[in-house]
Design an enzyme around this catalytic site. Structure first.
Site, PDB file in Angstrom:
ATOM      1  N   ASP A 452       0.844  -1.195   0.000  1.00 32.96           N
ATOM      2  CA  ASP A 452       0.000   0.000   0.000  1.00 32.96           C
ATOM      3  C   ASP A 452       0.883   1.250   0.000  1.00 32.96           C
ATOM      4  O   ASP A 452       2.107   1.164   0.175  1.00 32.96           O
ATOM      5  CB  ASP A 452      -0.893  -0.047   1.247  1.00 32.96           C
ATOM      6  CG  ASP A 452      -2.045   0.940   1.207  1.00 32.96           C
ATOM      7  OD1 ASP A 452      -2.267   1.554   0.153  1.00 32.96           O
ATOM      8  OD2 ASP A 452      -2.718   1.090   2.248  1.00 32.96           O
ATOM      9  N   GLU A 455       2.595   5.202  -4.024  1.00 31.60           N
ATOM     10  CA  GLU A 455       2.512   6.145  -5.160  1.00 31.60           C
ATOM     11  C   GLU A 455       3.759   7.044  -5.319  1.00 31.60           C
ATOM     12  O   GLU A 455       3.967   7.497  -6.451  1.00 31.60           O
ATOM     13  CB  GLU A 455       1.279   7.040  -5.002  1.00 31.60           C
ATOM     14  CG  GLU A 455      -0.033   6.319  -5.136  1.00 31.60           C
ATOM     15  CD  GLU A 455      -0.388   5.490  -3.909  1.00 31.60           C
ATOM     16  OE1 GLU A 455      -1.073   4.469  -4.074  1.00 31.60           O
ATOM     17  OE2 GLU A 455       0.049   5.853  -2.799  1.00 31.60           O
ATOM     18  N   ASP A 575      -9.402   3.867  -1.977  1.00 33.20           N
ATOM     19  CA  ASP A 575     -10.324   4.351  -0.950  1.00 33.20           C
ATOM     20  C   ASP A 575     -11.593   4.905  -1.581  1.00 33.20           C
ATOM     21  O   ASP A 575     -11.697   6.100  -1.886  1.00 33.20           O
ATOM     22  CB  ASP A 575      -9.650   5.433  -0.105  1.00 33.20           C
ATOM     23  CG  ASP A 575      -8.438   4.909   0.645  1.00 33.20           C
ATOM     24  OD1 ASP A 575      -8.267   3.679   0.702  1.00 33.20           O
ATOM     25  OD2 ASP A 575      -7.663   5.728   1.168  1.00 33.20           O
TER      26      ASP A 575
END
Length: 735
Positions: A452, A455, A575
């Site tokens: 996770d 980015e 999300d």
């Protein structure tokens, strides 16, 4: 939803701010209208001209382009460009344009293996005669390359029907420039027929459905922005689109990939498409198709076939910080249990909390999970906590694996507090990461990894230091509030490029809440260039680690993706929100990722936050049971929303998931087909009915393979759906 069984199945104005008076509103609107009507796009220079051309030793053509008129808009022009054109296969054409005198940044060839273009040549010898008009090159291939010398432009056509697929020429009346090539600004456009249907260019949440819409913003730059933000650059960067056209009742598809990792805006006007890129090269790949399935086959042949998933990954997954195996003694289907960072000691990677997850009890729990044929997956983030007593950090420092700024590891903040970010472009970092996963697996033998925040996400911006007179993280504050002492970085052109992409939907600085773009990777590579590759390189390193543990098919779930990520991992759409709109958006995002070559994809069932209504969660599991990747996942601050929290939802889940489990052999077959041909598991209706124009914009139904059609209820207060039944579909049943 309703499921259809094929007989062959075998197993002008935005919202105005408040104004003082009605007159003020009128004047404001009048001025805005005047500006819109009177403004016209500014063209940059007159492009380039072709000055010499010859055959390349490895096949194809190599040519030299020279700028026609120098301009200083967005910086000085690069005076000479090298053009390389090659038919790499019968149905794939490559057009590569770069600086003829200086090596430029490209997606690393060891990261995404492909043929390298010829070495740079400042002058072309033994030049053939330059044709000042149009010249064509085809051979026996389906795609014909043609060019005009002055000003230089090129076109790609189909040999079979003469249709122009790409045309970079710019007429005086066109709202875009001829070819522009500067150090930090590249621009190139193509004309398109108005009836072309385009798909792709992600990752974003598209409220209008799967089709790319004129004048919607399409910015590609990997960003930790919640997926509830529509038409905004999200977690992945996929600069590829599929173009579906219908001529005389017959549909044909092709695709265009611009292989470039730099930030970019893509402007689609309905009859043209313009790329505006802040670095790198123009490296185009054209895929002839001509069916949608053939396009994805050709695309994944280049970027990598999707990873073969373990059979258990097709089962139902559940994540909850409250989850206990003893919560789940009923008959609800469940194959995989997930844990967020709750298992960690102070949110640090590859650790176990001695309080909440003591190792002896956790191993006993894992034995019980495995004895029932279930699997267990935990989360890891790339940020490594800065802590002198933390073994992972100490070994990383000893191996010099972190991204640097001004010669020191770049400091950011994520859940552990102050962190350094591993540089996965560095071979030493990959070896260190592989070893850390091996060590953790010996401590706690998990069955896969969920990666996770890659980015990269950073709770701070700029150049930061750990504060000396206050705790960081602050135990009395939210973990996502920056607690470091930071200052903006403004002295470099990498932090403030001349052209501002529409980052985060509002032109925020490209180093905002991520790694500073002037930070440096292995071999001097700038974060400015490699930013959108971070999640991809992180995924590759994680795949190598898991593959080396027991040789079994690794299962990795990654949030950030790039071209080729499907070769290594699955993806979830991030999300999302517990709303009916987000339920609908999930279909378009999942279908797009099938086109991107990432077929194992799903959205958080019932929404990440806030808690959905009981009715919405009912409908969501009825849809989510047929996502390729099916998982119930919620925010830690949300009220509990496991499917068994409501009796009606539990009943819907048993019904829908019961059907999923009955078709697991079929889903596993689709997984195999994806691995050998790139064929999406979930795919738009037009994949099987490319001649049916009514299906081109259809985003409320989809196919699983070619034999199942899913038509979910996407609105509150109804049990009816409006569905398209293509001719020859087969038999319908409903749940």
């Amino acid at each position: 939803p309703t499921i259809f069984l094929h007989p062959n199945m075998l197993s002008c104005f935005p919202h105005f701010p408040s104004l003082c008076s009605l007159l003020g509103l009128f004047l404001y609107a009048f001025v805005l209208c005047l500006h819109v009507v009177s403004s016209s796009p500014t063209k940059i220079g007159q492009g380039y001209k072709l000055v010499s051309i010859e055959e390349s030793p490895n096949g194809g053509l190599i040519a030299l382009l020279q700028v026609k008129q120098k301009t200083n808009t967005y910086g000085p022009d690069i005076p000479h460009l090298q053009l390389f054109v090659k038919h790499e296969t019968e149905d794939r054409l490559r057009v590569h344009i770069t600086d003829a005198e200086k090596q430029r940044w490209e997606v690393p060839y060891n990261l995404l293996p492909r043929e390298q273009p010829p070495a740079l040549k400042k002058a072309i010898g033994k030049s053939t005669t330059v044709v000042y008009g149009e010249s064509e090159i085809s051979g026996n291939d389906e795609l014909i390359f043609s060019y005009i010398s002055d000003p230089f432009s090129f076109a790609v056509k189909r040999k079979s029907n003469g249709q122009t697929l790409f045309n970079s020429s710019s007429d005086e009346s066109d709202p875009f420039s001829s070819l522009v090539f500067k150090d930090q600004y590249l621009e190139i456009s193509t004309k398109l027929p108005k009836d072309a249907s385009l798909y792709g260019l992600g990752e974003n949440s598209q409220p209008s459905g799967i089709k790319i819409q004129p004048n919607d913003p399409y910015t590609l730059y990997t960003t930790d922005v919640s997926a509830i933000n529509i038409n905004t650059d999200l977690y992945g960067s996929h600069p590829v689109y599929m173009d579906l056209r219908n001529v005389g009742g017959e549909g044909s598809a092709h695709a265009v990939l611009l292989l470039n990792s730099n930030g970019m805006d893509v402007v689609y006007r309905g009859n043209s498409l313009t790329y505006k890129i802040i670095g790198g090269v123009l490296d185009f790949y054209f895929f002839a198709g001509s069916t949608p399935l053939a396009v994805v086959d050709q695309y994944t042949q280049l970027v990598g076939r999707p990873a073969p998933m373990p059979y258990w990954a097709l089962g139902m997954s559940l994540l909850s910080i409250f989850f206990s195996l003893f919560d789940h003694e009923g008959s609800d289907p469940l194959d995989v249990i997930w844990t967020d960072d709750d298992h960690m000691d102070a949110k640090k990677d590859f650790t176990l909390s001695p309080v909440n997850f003591p190792r002896p009890k956790l191993l006993a729990f894992l034995n019980k999970v495995h004895s029932r044929g279930m699997k267990y997956i935990v989360l890891t983030d790339p940020g490594i906590g800065v802590n002198s007593t933390y073994g992972v950090y100490k070994r990383g420092m000893a191996s010099d694996v972190f991204i640097k700024l001004d010669g020191e590891p770049f400091l950011g903040q994520v859940w552990p507090g102050p962190v350094y970010f591993p540089d996965f472009l560095n071979p030493k970092t990959v070896s260190w990461w592989v070893d850390e996963i091996r060590r953790f697996h010996q401590l706690f033998p998990i069955d896969g990894l969920w990666i996770d925040m890659n980015e990269v996400s950073n709770f701070c911006s700029g150049k930061c230091q750990i504060p000396k007179n206050r705790p960081c993280p602050n135990p009395k504050s939210y973990g996502w509030i920056c607690c470091l002492d930071c200052k903006n970085i403004t002295e470099t052109r990498w932090e403030d490029p001349p052209y501002k992409i529409n980052a985060s939907g509002s032109q925020v600085p490209i180093g905002f809440k991520t790694i500073a773009t002037s930070a440096v990777h292995y071999n001097g590579v700038l974060e400015y260039d490699a930013h959108s590759l971070y999640g991809f390189s992180h995924t590759i390193a994680t795949h190598k680690a898991l593959l080396g543990i027991d040789g079994k098919r690794p299962f990795i779930l990654t949030r950030s993706t790039f071209v080729g990520s499907g070769k290594y991992a699955a993806h979830w759409t991030g999300d999302n929100k517990g709303t009916w709109e987000d339920l609908r958006y999930s279909i378009s995002t999942i279908l797009n990722f099938g086109i991107f070559g990432v077929p194992m994809v799903g959205s958080d069932i019932c929404g990440f936050y806030p808690q959905p209504t009981e009715e919405l969660c009912n409908r969501w599991i009825e849809l989510g049971a047929f996502y390729p990747f099916s998982r119930d996942h919620a925010n830690f601050a949300s009220p509990r929303q496991e499917l068994y929290q409501w009796n009606s939802v539990a009943e819907s889940a048993r019904n829908a998931l019961g059907m999923r489990y009955k078709i697991l052999p079929y889903l596993y077959t689709l997984n195999y087909e994806a691995h050998i041909s790139g064929a999406p598991i979930a795919r738009p209706i037009f994949f099987s009915f490319p001649n049916l124009t009514e299906a081109y914009g259809l985003s409320t139904q989809f196919l699983l393979g070619s034999s199942l059609m899913i038509t979910p209820v996407l609105k509150s207060g109804t049990s009816k759906v409006k569905a398209l039944f293509p001719q020859g579909l087969g038999t319908a049943c409903s749940i």
